[in-house]
Design a protein around this motif. Structure first.
Motif, PDB file in Angstrom:
ATOM      1  N   ARG A  89      42.710  32.004  41.544  1.00 24.19           N
ATOM      2  CA  ARG A  89      43.166  32.636  40.233  1.00 24.19           C
ATOM      3  C   ARG A  89      43.393  34.076  40.135  1.00 24.19           C
ATOM      4  NH1 ARG A  89      39.777  29.544  37.894  1.00 24.19           N
ATOM      5  NH2 ARG A  89      38.037  31.153  38.124  1.00 24.19           N
ATOM      6  N   GLU A  90      42.660  34.800  40.875  1.00 26.36           N
ATOM      7  CA  GLU A  90      42.632  36.473  40.963  1.00 26.36           C
ATOM      8  C   GLU A  90      43.881  36.763  41.669  1.00 26.36           C
ATOM      9  OE1 GLU A  90      41.171  38.757  38.965  1.00 26.36           O
ATOM     10  OE2 GLU A  90      40.682  36.985  37.967  1.00 26.36           O
ATOM     11  N   VAL A  91      43.810  36.348  42.939  1.00 24.36           N
ATOM     12  CA  VAL A  91      44.968  36.806  43.961  1.00 24.36           C
ATOM     13  C   VAL A  91      46.122  36.533  43.404  1.00 24.36           C
ATOM     14  CG1 VAL A  91      45.173  34.743  45.419  1.00 24.36           C
ATOM     15  CG2 VAL A  91      45.262  36.953  46.317  1.00 24.36           C
ATOM     16  N   ALA A  92      46.431  35.497  42.506  1.00 25.07           N
ATOM     17  CA  ALA A  92      47.431  35.221  41.977  1.00 25.07           C
ATOM     18  C   ALA A  92      48.191  36.289  41.009  1.00 25.07           C
ATOM     19  CB  ALA A  92      47.666  33.714  41.382  1.00 25.07           C
ATOM     20  N   THR A  93      47.241  37.225  40.766  1.00 28.13           N
ATOM     21  CA  THR A  93      47.832  38.170  39.771  1.00 28.13           C
ATOM     22  C   THR A  93      48.062  39.618  40.628  1.00 28.13           C
ATOM     23  OG1 THR A  93      45.340  39.173  39.360  1.00 28.13           O
ATOM     24  CG2 THR A  93      46.109  37.168  38.212  1.00 28.13           C
ATOM     25  N   ILE A  94      47.973  39.720  41.548  1.00 26.77           N
ATOM     26  CA  ILE A  94      48.245  40.986  42.330  1.00 26.77           C
ATOM     27  C   ILE A  94      49.874  40.754  42.595  1.00 26.77           C
ATOM     28  CG2 ILE A  94      47.807  42.261  44.368  1.00 26.77           C
ATOM     29  CD1 ILE A  94      45.199  40.975  44.697  1.00 26.77           C
ATOM     30  N   PRO A  95      50.581  41.739  42.021  1.00 24.11           N
ATOM     31  CA  PRO A  95      51.842  41.560  42.262  1.00 24.11           C
ATOM     32  C   PRO A  95      52.429  42.177  43.777  1.00 24.11           C
ATOM     33  CG  PRO A  95      51.270  43.506  40.827  1.00 24.11           C
ATOM     34  CD  PRO A  95      50.122  42.919  41.224  1.00 24.11           C
ATOM     35  N   ASP A  96      51.769  42.690  44.431  1.00 23.64           N
ATOM     36  CA  ASP A  96      51.911  43.074  45.754  1.00 23.64           C
ATOM     37  C   ASP A  96      51.787  42.076  46.889  1.00 23.64           C
ATOM     38  OD1 ASP A  96      52.375  46.046  45.181  1.00 23.64           O
ATOM     39  OD2 ASP A  96      50.280  45.662  44.449  1.00 23.64           O
ATOM     40  N   VAL A  97      51.102  40.848  46.246  1.00 23.99           N
ATOM     41  CA  VAL A  97      51.073  39.543  47.284  1.00 23.99           C
ATOM     42  C   VAL A  97      52.070  38.740  47.058  1.00 23.99           C
ATOM     43  CG1 VAL A  97      49.219  37.754  47.993  1.00 23.99           C
ATOM     44  CG2 VAL A  97      48.496  39.915  47.209  1.00 23.99           C
ATOM     45  N   LEU A  98      52.990  38.541  48.108  1.00 29.76           N
ATOM     46  CA  LEU A  98      53.998  37.813  48.129  1.00 29.76           C
ATOM     47  C   LEU A  98      53.719  36.269  48.327  1.00 29.76           C
ATOM     48  CD1 LEU A  98      56.972  39.861  49.909  1.00 29.76           C
ATOM     49  CD2 LEU A  98      56.097  39.661  47.431  1.00 29.76           C
ATOM     50  N   GLU A  99      52.504  36.154  49.278  1.00 24.66           N
ATOM     51  CA  GLU A  99      52.240  34.464  49.510  1.00 24.66           C
ATOM     52  C   GLU A  99      50.811  34.583  49.800  1.00 24.66           C
ATOM     53  OE1 GLU A  99      54.267  33.103  52.931  1.00 24.66           O
ATOM     54  OE2 GLU A  99      56.374  34.131  52.496  1.00 24.66           O
ATOM     55  N   CYS A 100      50.233  33.427  49.537  1.00 25.59           N
ATOM     56  CA  CYS A 100      48.783  33.218  49.596  1.00 25.59           C
ATOM     57  C   CYS A 100      48.849  31.898  50.262  1.00 25.59           C
ATOM     58  CB  CYS A 100      48.108  33.472  48.445  1.00 25.59           C
ATOM     59  SG  CYS A 100      46.181  32.948  48.647  1.00 25.59           S
ATOM     60  N   HIS A 101      48.204  31.822  51.329  1.00 25.26           N
ATOM     61  CA  HIS A 101      47.975  30.329  51.961  1.00 25.26           C
ATOM     62  C   HIS A 101      46.586  29.840  52.167  1.00 25.26           C
ATOM     63  CE1 HIS A 101      52.498  30.336  52.748  1.00 25.26           C
ATOM     64  NE2 HIS A 101      52.413  31.520  52.912  1.00 25.26           N
ATOM     65  N   LEU A 102      45.971  28.799  51.831  1.00 25.80           N
ATOM     66  CA  LEU A 102      44.842  28.133  52.252  1.00 25.80           C
ATOM     67  C   LEU A 102      44.957  27.865  53.622  1.00 25.80           C
ATOM     68  CD1 LEU A 102      41.659  27.365  51.489  1.00 25.80           C
ATOM     69  CD2 LEU A 102      42.862  25.206  50.711  1.00 25.80           C
ATOM     70  N   MET A 103      43.985  28.214  54.498  1.00 27.21           N
ATOM     71  CA  MET A 103      44.223  28.018  56.063  1.00 27.21           C
ATOM     72  C   MET A 103      43.075  26.997  56.591  1.00 27.21           C
ATOM     73  SD  MET A 103      46.814  29.973  56.419  1.00 27.21           S
ATOM     74  CE  MET A 103      46.872  30.004  58.315  1.00 27.21           C
ATOM     75  N   ALA A 104      43.524  26.356  57.672  1.00 25.42           N
ATOM     76  CA  ALA A 104      42.324  25.621  58.527  1.00 25.42           C
ATOM     77  C   ALA A 104      42.439  26.496  59.612  1.00 25.42           C
ATOM     78  CB  ALA A 104      42.911  24.388  58.976  1.00 25.42           C
ATOM     79  N   GLY A 105      41.328  26.937  60.330  1.00 24.51           N
ATOM     80  CA  GLY A 105      41.032  28.183  61.469  1.00 24.51           C
ATOM     81  C   GLY A 105      40.062  28.850  61.114  1.00 24.51           C
ATOM     82  N   THR A 106      40.432  30.112  61.436  1.00 25.51           N
ATOM     83  CA  THR A 106      39.112  31.374  61.571  1.00 25.51           C
ATOM     84  C   THR A 106      39.079  32.028  60.347  1.00 25.51           C
ATOM     85  OG1 THR A 106      40.982  32.816  62.564  1.00 25.51           O
ATOM     86  CG2 THR A 106      39.573  31.792  63.997  1.00 25.51           C
TER      87      THR A 106
END
Length: 156
Positions: A89-106
């Motif tokens: 919810r919070e990361v989606a409000t940051i205008p400088d963030v173009l993409e956010c991916h939930l990852m499997a891994g480290t």
């Protein structure tokens, strides 16, 4: 290719539109060997079915003052739905963030952030990234140069 319900004509339309989003319907119809009305109906169906999500202009990051690309790996303090939901919810409000991916891994998440320069990224980090809920660790990597970039998905 998996059975997506898309035939060869649909795939040709999608291939052209991914690379030339501003092409006129008449030119698109000619390229995929359809009449303009049949082409228009197909494009409208692809839009209605959610295959074509949207149309957008691709901007030059340098021309708009955001030449620095930073990839940020984030590890959260926990994996509960509440922690994940609050972070997303919070990361989606940051205008400088173009993409956010939930990852499997480290890392739990990988962000693509744009900035003016290192000082601007430090501001983004202080004001936004460091305040995200549930963050246990964060690692940032600056892209030195973009070697290849496309938004066109492979259709074959």
């Amino acid at each position: 290719m998996r059975d997506t319900g898309l035939d060869g004509t649909d795939l040709r339309i999608l291939d052209v539109l991914q690379r030339e989003g501003r092409i006129s319907n008449a030119d698109l119809a000619e390229r995929v060997h359809l009449s303009p009305s049949a082409c228009h109906r197909r494009v409208a169906r692809l839009e209605a079915d959610g295959v074509i999500l949207d149309y957008a202009a691709m901007l030059s990051p340098r021309a708009v003052g955001r030449p620095a690309t930073v990839f940020v790996e984030i590890t959260l303090s926990g994996q509960s739905d509440e922690v994940l939901d609050a972070f997303e919810r919070e990361v989606a409000t940051i205008p400088d963030v173009l993409e956010c991916h939930l990852m499997a891994g480290t890392a739990d998440y990988l962000l693509k952030v744009v900035a003016r320069d290192t000082e601007d990224f430090a501001r983004i980090h202080r004001r936004h990234l460091a305040r995200l809920p549930g963050v246990a660790q964060m690692h940032s990597s600056f892209a030195l140069r973009t070697v290849f970039k496309t938004s066109a998905l492979p259709l074959g």
